[in-house]
Design a protein around this motif. Structure first.
Motif, PDB file in Angstrom:
ATOM      1  N   LYS A 150       0.825  -1.212   0.000  1.00  0.00           N
ATOM      2  CA  LYS A 150       0.000   0.000   0.000  1.00  0.00           C
ATOM      3  C   LYS A 150       0.859   1.262   0.000  1.00  0.00           C
ATOM      4  O   LYS A 150       0.414   2.316  -0.427  1.00  0.00           O
ATOM      5  N   TRP A 151       2.073   1.138   0.515  1.00  0.00           N
ATOM      6  CA  TRP A 151       2.950   2.289   0.626  1.00  0.00           C
ATOM      7  C   TRP A 151       4.017   2.298  -0.458  1.00  0.00           C
ATOM      8  O   TRP A 151       5.013   3.003  -0.359  1.00  0.00           O
ATOM      9  N   GLY A 152       3.798   1.496  -1.504  1.00  0.00           N
ATOM     10  CA  GLY A 152       4.676   1.563  -2.671  1.00  0.00           C
ATOM     11  C   GLY A 152       5.915   0.715  -2.602  1.00  0.00           C
ATOM     12  O   GLY A 152       6.866   0.945  -3.361  1.00  0.00           O
ATOM     13  N   VAL A 153       5.966  -0.289  -1.723  1.00  0.00           N
ATOM     14  CA  VAL A 153       7.123  -1.166  -1.633  1.00  0.00           C
ATOM     15  C   VAL A 153       6.830  -2.447  -2.416  1.00  0.00           C
ATOM     16  O   VAL A 153       5.929  -3.206  -2.063  1.00  0.00           O
ATOM     17  N   ASP A 154       7.592  -2.686  -3.483  1.00  0.00           N
ATOM     18  CA  ASP A 154       7.410  -3.847  -4.358  1.00  0.00           C
ATOM     19  C   ASP A 154       8.236  -5.010  -3.814  1.00  0.00           C
ATOM     20  O   ASP A 154       9.421  -5.152  -4.119  1.00  0.00           O
ATOM     21  N   THR A 155       7.618  -5.850  -3.014  1.00  0.00           N
ATOM     22  CA  THR A 155       8.350  -6.948  -2.379  1.00  0.00           C
ATOM     23  C   THR A 155       8.789  -8.015  -3.381  1.00  0.00           C
ATOM     24  O   THR A 155       9.805  -8.677  -3.177  1.00  0.00           O
ATOM     25  N   GLN A 156       8.048  -8.189  -4.456  1.00  0.00           N
ATOM     26  CA  GLN A 156       8.431  -9.192  -5.443  1.00  0.00           C
ATOM     27  C   GLN A 156       9.756  -8.833  -6.098  1.00  0.00           C
ATOM     28  O   GLN A 156      10.642  -9.681  -6.264  1.00  0.00           O
ATOM     29  N   THR A 157       9.906  -7.565  -6.459  1.00  0.00           N
ATOM     30  CA  THR A 157      11.164  -7.119  -7.053  1.00  0.00           C
ATOM     31  C   THR A 157      12.305  -7.241  -6.054  1.00  0.00           C
ATOM     32  O   THR A 157      13.410  -7.676  -6.405  1.00  0.00           O
ATOM     33  N   LEU A 158      12.043  -6.877  -4.802  1.00  0.00           N
ATOM     34  CA  LEU A 158      13.084  -6.956  -3.775  1.00  0.00           C
ATOM     35  C   LEU A 158      13.554  -8.389  -3.570  1.00  0.00           C
ATOM     36  O   LEU A 158      14.752  -8.646  -3.421  1.00  0.00           O
ATOM     37  N   SER A 159      12.623  -9.324  -3.557  1.00  0.00           N
ATOM     38  CA  SER A 159      12.971 -10.726  -3.296  1.00  0.00           C
ATOM     39  C   SER A 159      13.747 -11.358  -4.430  1.00  0.00           C
ATOM     40  O   SER A 159      14.402 -12.384  -4.249  1.00  0.00           O
ATOM     41  N   GLN A 160      13.684 -10.760  -5.623  1.00  0.00           N
ATOM     42  CA  GLN A 160      14.391 -11.311  -6.778  1.00  0.00           C
ATOM     43  C   GLN A 160      15.798 -10.755  -6.932  1.00  0.00           C
ATOM     44  O   GLN A 160      16.558 -11.210  -7.777  1.00  0.00           O
ATOM     45  N   GLY A 161      16.148  -9.778  -6.107  1.00  0.00           N
ATOM     46  CA  GLY A 161      17.479  -9.186  -6.194  1.00  0.00           C
ATOM     47  C   GLY A 161      18.539 -10.053  -5.533  1.00  0.00           C
ATOM     48  O   GLY A 161      18.248 -11.060  -4.873  1.00  0.00           O
ATOM     49  N   ARG A 162      19.790  -9.656  -5.680  1.00  0.00           N
ATOM     50  CA  ARG A 162      20.911 -10.409  -5.113  1.00  0.00           C
ATOM     51  C   ARG A 162      21.041 -10.173  -3.610  1.00  0.00           C
ATOM     52  O   ARG A 162      21.593 -10.994  -2.900  1.00  0.00           O
ATOM     53  N   ARG A 163      20.523  -9.073  -3.150  1.00  0.00           N
ATOM     54  CA  ARG A 163      20.662  -8.715  -1.741  1.00  0.00           C
ATOM     55  C   ARG A 163      19.681  -9.506  -0.879  1.00  0.00           C
ATOM     56  O   ARG A 163      18.577  -9.835  -1.323  1.00  0.00           O
ATOM     57  N   ALA A 164      20.096  -9.818   0.340  1.00  0.00           N
ATOM     58  CA  ALA A 164      19.204 -10.498   1.282  1.00  0.00           C
ATOM     59  C   ALA A 164      17.926  -9.685   1.452  1.00  0.00           C
ATOM     60  O   ALA A 164      17.963  -8.452   1.535  1.00  0.00           O
ATOM     61  N   PHE A 165      16.787 -10.354   1.509  1.00  0.00           N
ATOM     62  CA  PHE A 165      15.503  -9.647   1.522  1.00  0.00           C
ATOM     63  C   PHE A 165      15.324  -8.817   2.788  1.00  0.00           C
ATOM     64  O   PHE A 165      15.048  -7.619   2.721  1.00  0.00           O
ATOM     65  N   ALA A 166      15.439  -9.434   3.951  1.00  0.00           N
ATOM     66  CA  ALA A 166      15.217  -8.710   5.207  1.00  0.00           C
ATOM     67  C   ALA A 166      16.111  -9.297   6.293  1.00  0.00           C
ATOM     68  O   ALA A 166      15.805 -10.350   6.849  1.00  0.00           O
ATOM     69  N   ARG A 167      17.176  -8.601   6.591  1.00  0.00           N
ATOM     70  CA  ARG A 167      18.087  -9.079   7.625  1.00  0.00           C
ATOM     71  C   ARG A 167      17.652  -8.583   9.003  1.00  0.00           C
ATOM     72  O   ARG A 167      17.098  -7.494   9.142  1.00  0.00           O
ATOM     73  N   ARG A 168      17.926  -9.402   9.989  1.00  0.00           N
ATOM     74  CA  ARG A 168      17.665  -9.030  11.378  1.00  0.00           C
ATOM     75  C   ARG A 168      18.966  -8.476  11.948  1.00  0.00           C
ATOM     76  O   ARG A 168      19.832  -9.214  12.391  1.00  0.00           O
ATOM     77  N   CYS A 169      19.109  -7.152  11.916  1.00  0.00           N
ATOM     78  CA  CYS A 169      20.345  -6.497  12.323  1.00  0.00           C
ATOM     79  C   CYS A 169      20.269  -6.093  13.789  1.00  0.00           C
ATOM     80  O   CYS A 169      19.335  -5.378  14.189  1.00  0.00           O
TER      81      CYS A 169
END
Length: 253
Positions: A150-169
């Motif tokens: 709803k806030w414009g974050v395209d999770t599908q594109t993010l998940s297809q990238g080389r970078r880790a999707f969501a790290r627990r820092c």
């Protein structure tokens, strides 16, 4: 595993106090020139250039040329994660160094939100059932995926990238986790784009629109012409309020 000699070389680059300070400044905020890093470190420009040359050779920083200026930034998210991890191993001093409140409240850690604001966002999303925590990563629930979309974050594109999707820092000032990786960067970028938080010049401070009390809008990065967005911003900031009852200055110096 890296060769012990290579590991020792990288450690020696970070182990110098002046270079460690430079890397810390680049971790906390935007790109800087050699002159800016020299002034912040209290050294001559020539000395700063020598340290930066070593960091460049060690692939810990990169440089971008814009006209007559050369801007230095961390080489990538792997360097940022390594510096964050090392900060957690630093022993507590007998005379504890007080972290400035604006810096502790919120800062950009490479490209995602950290500090009290970043931790509160992560914990608020978890409490609302939008985010699930693993050992070293996060995952959006189906409801969470719809929420950020709803806030414009395209999770599908993010998940297809080389970078880790969501790290627990693990946050160095809060000792609790905030959201890093591609998702953390996308959330921060979206909040800046919507101008619900904004950087201050030089100190790169940003403000949260969910601040309780009578602080001026300019202090929280909410220009007068953006006042009409405060109601929408509070709705988005609900996860943060759920995890933290107070919202103060947001800064990454």
């Amino acid at each position: 595993m890296p060769h012990p000699i290579d590991l020792a070389l990288t450690a020696s680059l970070i182990g110098d106090a002046t270079r460690a300070g430079m890397l810390s400044r680049l971790l906390e905020g935007p790109a800087r020139t050699a002159g800016e890093l020299a002034r912040e470190a209290g050294i001559s420009p020539q000395t700063a250039s020598g340290h930066l040359a070593k960091l460049l050779e060690g692939n810990l920083v990169r440089v971008e040329v814009q006209g007559r200026h050369r801007y230095y930034r961390l080489a990538g998210p792997d360097v940022a994660r390594a510096l964050e991890a090392l900060s957690l191993l630093v022993p507590t001093r007998v005379a504890t160094v007080r972290v400035p409140e604006p810096l502790r409240f919120a800062r950009t850690c490479y490209d995602h939100l950290a500090g009290t604001l970043g931790v509160a966002l992560a914990e608020g999303l978890e409490k609302r059932g939008l985010l699930e925590s693993g050992e070293d990563s996060y995952a959006l629930t189906p409801e969470g995926t719809r929420f950020v979309a709803k806030w414009g974050v395209d999770t599908q594109t993010l998940s297809q990238g080389r970078r880790a999707f969501a790290r627990r820092c693990l946050d160095w000032s809060e000792r609790r986790a905030h959201v890093g990786g591609a998702l953390g960067a996308a959330l921060a970028e979206r909040l800046f784009a919507l101008r619900w938080i904004a950087r201050r010049p030089r100190a790169a401070e940003c403000g949260s629109p969910s601040r309780a009390g009578g602080a001026s809008r300019s202090r929280w990065g909410c220009p007068g012409r953006e006042a009409r967005r405060l109601t929408q911003a509070r709705a988005f900031a609900a996860p943060m309020r759920a995890a933290s009852r107070r919202t103060v200055a947001c800064s990454s110096s």
